[in-house]
Scaffold this motif. Structure first.
Motif, mmCIF file in Angstrom:
data_model
loop_
_atom_site.group_PDB
_atom_site.id
_atom_site.type_symbol
_atom_site.label_atom_id
_atom_site.label_comp_id
_atom_site.label_asym_id
_atom_site.label_seq_id
_atom_site.Cartn_x
_atom_site.Cartn_y
_atom_site.Cartn_z
ATOM 1 N N UNK A 195 4.811 7.607 -5.421
ATOM 2 C CA UNK A 195 5.035 8.871 -5.572
ATOM 3 C C UNK A 195 5.957 9.217 -4.230
ATOM 4 N N UNK A 196 7.059 10.032 -4.441
ATOM 5 C CA UNK A 196 7.340 10.538 -3.120
ATOM 6 C C UNK A 196 6.575 11.356 -2.783
ATOM 7 N N UNK A 211 -4.834 5.042 1.723
ATOM 8 C CA UNK A 211 -4.175 3.999 1.242
ATOM 9 C C UNK A 211 -4.662 3.586 -0.175
ATOM 10 N N UNK A 212 -3.517 3.334 -1.091
ATOM 11 C CA UNK A 212 -3.833 2.766 -2.313
ATOM 12 C C UNK A 212 -3.027 1.843 -2.516
ATOM 13 N N UNK A 219 0.732 -1.389 0.147
ATOM 14 C CA UNK A 219 -0.061 -0.148 -0.031
ATOM 15 C C UNK A 219 0.732 1.439 0.072
ATOM 16 N N UNK A 220 0.446 2.288 -0.822
ATOM 17 C CA UNK A 220 1.124 3.670 -0.680
ATOM 18 C C UNK A 220 0.227 4.518 0.125
ATOM 19 N N UNK A 221 0.913 5.206 1.000
ATOM 20 C CA UNK A 221 0.422 5.937 2.185
ATOM 21 C C UNK A 221 0.210 7.224 1.671
ATOM 22 N N UNK A 222 -0.894 8.013 1.557
ATOM 23 C CA UNK A 222 -0.860 9.506 1.425
ATOM 24 C C UNK A 222 -1.575 10.193 2.514
ATOM 25 N N UNK A 234 7.091 5.647 0.678
ATOM 26 C CA UNK A 234 6.940 4.698 1.710
ATOM 27 C C UNK A 234 5.889 3.808 1.122
ATOM 28 N N UNK A 235 6.193 2.429 1.358
ATOM 29 C CA UNK A 235 5.409 1.403 0.844
ATOM 30 C C UNK A 235 4.912 0.237 2.155
#
Length: 71
Positions: free
Chosen positions: A42-43, A18-19, A7-10, A50-51
């Motif tokens: 994406x940074x 989370x995506x 998951x990518x955290x925004x 972060x993943x």
């Protein structure tokens, strides 16, 4: 453990979103994971990438399968 969701955290407005961008699978030897990404993260504003690896979420309606992570 069969797999972990990647998951990518925004973070926005003091909330985390989370995506799902892929999955991690245990190696045959059991001492690590193979990460397979369907998208590249994406940074963040600080330049960090972060993943998050988490177990798949079970469905709450009892229908089996999984519920996607909210994005």
């Amino acid at each position: 453990m069969e797999r972990l969701d990647a998951l990518c955290v925004k973070e926005k407005n003091d909330k985390s979103y989370f995506t799902k961008i892929g999955a991690a699978f245990p190696n045959k030897t059991g001492d690590g994971y193979t990460l397979i990404l369907d998208a590249l993260p994406v940074p963040n504003k600080d330049g960090d990438v972060r993943v998050l690896l988490k177990p798949p979420r079970p469905r709450e309606d009892g229908a089996g399968g999984e519920v996607p992570w909210q994005s």
